[in-house]
Design an enzyme around this catalytic site. Structure first.
Site, short mmCIF file in Angstrom:
data_model
loop_
_atom_site.label_atom_id
_atom_site.label_comp_id
_atom_site.label_asym_id
_atom_site.label_seq_id
_atom_site.Cartn_x
_atom_site.Cartn_y
_atom_site.Cartn_z
N SER A 72 -10.58 -0.69 3.20
CA SER A 72 -9.86 -0.78 4.49
C SER A 72 -9.46 0.62 4.93
CB SER A 72 -8.59 -1.62 4.34
OG SER A 72 -8.90 -2.91 3.88
N ARG A 89 0.84 -1.22 0.00
CA ARG A 89 0.00 0.00 0.00
C ARG A 89 0.87 1.26 0.00
NH1 ARG A 89 -2.87 -3.80 -0.69
NH2 ARG A 89 -4.99 -4.10 0.09
N GLU A 94 -4.78 3.92 6.05
CA GLU A 94 -4.52 3.67 4.62
C GLU A 94 -5.13 4.79 3.79
OE1 GLU A 94 -5.58 -0.20 2.50
OE2 GLU A 94 -6.56 1.26 1.20
P1 FAD Z 1 -8.80 8.57 -5.31
O1 FAD Z 1 -9.51 8.19 -4.07
O2 FAD Z 1 -9.46 9.53 -6.22
O3 FAD Z 1 -7.35 9.11 -4.94
C1 FAD Z 1 -6.53 8.41 -4.02
C2 FAD Z 1 -5.21 9.20 -3.86
O4 FAD Z 1 -4.48 9.19 -5.09
C3 FAD Z 1 -5.45 10.68 -3.54
O5 FAD Z 1 -4.38 11.10 -2.71
C4 FAD Z 1 -5.37 11.36 -4.90
O6 FAD Z 1 -4.97 12.73 -4.82
C5 FAD Z 1 -4.32 10.51 -5.60
N1 FAD Z 1 -4.53 10.40 -7.06
C6 FAD Z 1 -5.63 9.89 -7.68
N2 FAD Z 1 -5.43 9.87 -9.02
C7 FAD Z 1 -4.19 10.38 -9.23
C8 FAD Z 1 -3.40 10.62 -10.40
N3 FAD Z 1 -3.85 10.35 -11.62
N4 FAD Z 1 -2.18 11.15 -10.24
C9 FAD Z 1 -1.68 11.46 -9.02
N5 FAD Z 1 -2.38 11.25 -7.88
C10 FAD Z 1 -3.62 10.71 -7.98
N6 FAD Z 1 -7.51 -0.76 -2.40
C11 FAD Z 1 -6.68 -1.82 -2.54
O7 FAD Z 1 -5.46 -1.65 -2.71
N7 FAD Z 1 -7.16 -3.10 -2.48
C12 FAD Z 1 -8.46 -3.38 -2.31
O8 FAD Z 1 -8.85 -4.54 -2.26
C13 FAD Z 1 -9.36 -2.27 -2.17
N8 FAD Z 1 -10.68 -2.51 -1.95
C14 FAD Z 1 -11.54 -1.46 -1.81
C15 FAD Z 1 -12.89 -1.73 -1.61
C16 FAD Z 1 -13.80 -0.69 -1.47
C17 FAD Z 1 -15.25 -0.99 -1.26
C18 FAD Z 1 -13.34 0.65 -1.55
C19 FAD Z 1 -14.32 1.79 -1.45
C20 FAD Z 1 -11.99 0.93 -1.73
C21 FAD Z 1 -11.07 -0.12 -1.87
N9 FAD Z 1 -9.69 0.10 -2.05
C22 FAD Z 1 -8.84 -0.96 -2.23
C23 FAD Z 1 -9.15 1.46 -2.06
C24 FAD Z 1 -9.26 2.18 -3.43
O9 FAD Z 1 -10.19 1.56 -4.25
C25 FAD Z 1 -7.92 2.22 -4.16
O10 FAD Z 1 -6.95 2.86 -3.39
C26 FAD Z 1 -8.02 2.92 -5.53
O11 FAD Z 1 -6.83 2.77 -6.25
C27 FAD Z 1 -8.33 4.41 -5.40
O12 FAD Z 1 -8.59 4.91 -6.69
P2 FAD Z 1 -9.34 6.27 -6.92
O13 FAD Z 1 -9.27 6.58 -8.37
O14 FAD Z 1 -10.70 6.22 -6.32
O15 FAD Z 1 -8.41 7.25 -6.12
N1 EPU Z 2 -10.70 -10.60 10.16
C1 EPU Z 2 -11.38 -10.69 11.36
N2 EPU Z 2 -12.42 -9.84 11.56
C2 EPU Z 2 -12.82 -8.93 10.64
C3 EPU Z 2 -12.12 -8.83 9.41
C4 EPU Z 2 -11.05 -9.69 9.19
O1 EPU Z 2 -11.06 -11.50 12.22
O2 EPU Z 2 -13.79 -8.21 10.89
C5 EPU Z 2 -9.61 -11.56 9.89
C6 EPU Z 2 -10.06 -12.61 8.87
O3 EPU Z 2 -10.72 -13.67 9.50
C7 EPU Z 2 -8.74 -13.04 8.27
C8 EPU Z 2 -7.91 -11.76 8.31
O4 EPU Z 2 -8.52 -10.90 9.26
O5 EPU Z 2 -8.12 -13.98 9.08
C9 EPU Z 2 -7.80 -11.06 6.96
O6 EPU Z 2 -9.11 -10.66 6.52
P1 EPU Z 2 -9.47 -10.45 4.97
O7 EPU Z 2 -9.03 -11.64 4.17
O8 EPU Z 2 -10.89 -10.03 4.88
O9 EPU Z 2 -8.54 -9.28 4.46
P2 EPU Z 2 -7.96 -7.97 5.16
O10 EPU Z 2 -6.56 -8.23 5.59
O11 EPU Z 2 -8.90 -7.47 6.18
C10 EPU Z 2 -6.85 -7.07 2.99
C11 EPU Z 2 -6.78 -5.77 2.27
C12 EPU Z 2 -7.99 -5.57 1.39
C13 EPU Z 2 -8.04 -6.70 0.37
C14 EPU Z 2 -8.12 -8.04 1.13
C15 EPU Z 2 -8.03 -9.23 0.20
C16 EPU Z 2 -5.44 -4.27 3.58
C17 EPU Z 2 -5.40 -3.08 4.48
N3 EPU Z 2 -6.64 -4.67 3.20
O12 EPU Z 2 -7.95 -6.98 3.90
O13 EPU Z 2 -7.83 -4.35 0.68
O14 EPU Z 2 -9.14 -6.58 -0.49
O15 EPU Z 2 -7.01 -8.14 2.05
O16 EPU Z 2 -6.73 -9.34 -0.30
O17 EPU Z 2 -4.38 -4.81 3.24
C18 EPU Z 2 -8.21 -2.00 0.81
O18 EPU Z 2 -6.98 -1.86 0.78
O19 EPU Z 2 -9.01 -1.02 0.85
C19 EPU Z 2 -8.77 -3.35 0.82
C20 EPU Z 2 -10.08 -3.60 0.91
#
Ligand code: FAD
Ligand code: EPU
Length: 337
Positions: free
Chosen positions: A237, A164, A333
């Protein structure tokens, strides 16, 4: 291309925070962007670059210029013996791009299905899920240097990708606008089904592994626990999974051996923040307009009407209580604006 004054940002951040900005400008090419940046009216304003707004928390109204990246285009620019080299405009929606890859048979990003946001933000925090991060399939990116207004190219080694993390979140914060990202996608899929529930989900779906079925499985797993921002405001997250030294882990694990933990490199250990938050008593507990989600305690949700300040205060309460109970610090994050 025209400025929108006092624009509402409510529909442009997945937390659904009701905030405004002084002025918003959309751009769909580097030329348009440079023209906006050269415009004397906007030069002295603070800037916020926005993609899909799915990883930002607006702490209040933004008294500056919001630059909304809408650069489009998905282009197969080269092929090698084993790879497709695909260049993508920063304003393309990430998940739509992943689906396009699956349709075209370009392998390697299927585990990253259904991550919200745009392609341009994907290198910012080196998005990751289910055992894959974009750095694994990243070739280079182009970004506009906001000081020189020159376009520069960054290869993977220049980006300091980590968990991240990237150089654009740290040393180069607010110095570049990413315009395009180029990926190296595989002709021959190397499926990664080892993480979490993917294998179980494929069995439940009664399908054999392919890039399409792995994507479908990831989508189903995500939908079963992550709230849809269209229904419940959130930014995924809220915190990172904390990484502690082996020494710290050996001390914590005396009292709490049950904390889910994974090796992070050779000398460190990653702990599950969701588990820590759940076991500090916050899962599904609502306070005012926000709380940690009932199915995934790492996701802070806005039940409606929460301000950025309210969300930050809640996040601080959770951080404090996790630290008091487990001695572990949670790092945010989400990008606080
Ligand atoms: P924004 O929110 O618009 O911007 C994020 C940051 O990047 C800001 O600081 C912004 O200024 C900067 N930025 C955006 N675009 C540019 C650009 N073109 N050039 C320079 N800076 C820029 N993230 C994960 O890694 N893994 C996940 O599994 C994951 N799951 C998610 C699930 C949900 C339901 C949600 C809501 C979010 C999740 N995220 C996850 C976080 C998010 O989706 C990612 O970080 C995504 O890449 C953000 O993209 P965005 O275009 O919405 O960025
Ligand atoms: N867990 C709990 N309780 C909860 C949630 C999770 O006990 O309420 C435990 C689960 O049982 C498991 C562990 O935590 O043992 C990991 O949980 P999970 O697989 O749901 O993933 P996570 O570590 O919580 C990360 C990323 C997610 C990504 C998933 C799948 C980060 C900060 N988050 O979540 O990314 O989608 O793994 O790879 O690394 C994001 O970055 O926004 C994001 C959603």
């Amino acid at each position: 291309m025209h400025p929108e004054y006092n624009a509402s940002l409510k529909d442009y951040n997945t937390f659904g925070i009701d905030a405004t900005c002084k002025v918003m400008h959309r751009f769909s090419s580097a030329t348009d962007l440079i023209a906006v940046l050269k415009n004397g009216e906007f030069k002295s304003l603070p800037r916020l670059i926005l993609g899909g707004g799915s990883n930002v928390l607006l702490s209040g109204d933004f008294e500056g210029l919001v630059l909304k990246n809408e650069i489009k285009g998905v282009e197969l620019i080269d092929t090698t013996e084993s790879e497709y080299i695909v260049k993508v405009g920063a304003g393309e929606n990430w998940h739509q791009f992943v689906l396009r890859c699956i349709d075209e048979g370009w392998a390697g990003l299927e585990n990253l299905s259904l991550i919200p946001g745009n392609v341009g933000a994907s290198p910012m925090q080196n998005i990751g899920a289910y055992g894959v991060e974009i750095k694994d399939r990243f070739q280079e990116l182009e970004a506009l240097n906001l000081e020189t207004l020159e376009i520069e190219t960054f290869r993977a080694d220049d980006c300091a990708f980590g968990y991240r993390e990237s150089i654009f979140k740290r040393a180069y914060k607010d110095r570049y606008i990413i315009l395009s990202v180029t990926f190296r996608l595989l002709k021959e899929p190397k499926l990664n089904t080892s993480y979490g529930d993917i294998e179980n989900e494929l069995e439940r779906m009664k399908v054999s592994p392919s890039i399409k079925s792995v994507s479908d499985a990831v989508i189903r797993i995500r939908q079963s626990k992550l709230p849809n921002p269209a229904e419940l405001g959130n930014a995924g997250s809220f915190f990172k999974n904390p990484i502690v030294s082996q020494k710290a882990w050996s001390e914590i694990s005396v009292k709490h051996p049950e904390i889910p933990n994974y090796p992070a490199g050779t000398e460190k250990v990653k702990l599950a923040a969701g588990w820590l938050i759940e076991h500090a008593g916050w899962k599904g507990k609502r306070m005012g307009n926000c709380g940690m989600h009932e199915k995934q305690a790492l996701v802070l949700v806005n039940y409606g009407g929460a301000t950025g300040r309210e969300i930050m205060e809640h996040a601080e309460r959770v951080q404090k209580s996790v630290f008091e109970k487990f001695g572990v610090e949670l790092e945010r994050e989400v990008n606080l604006i």
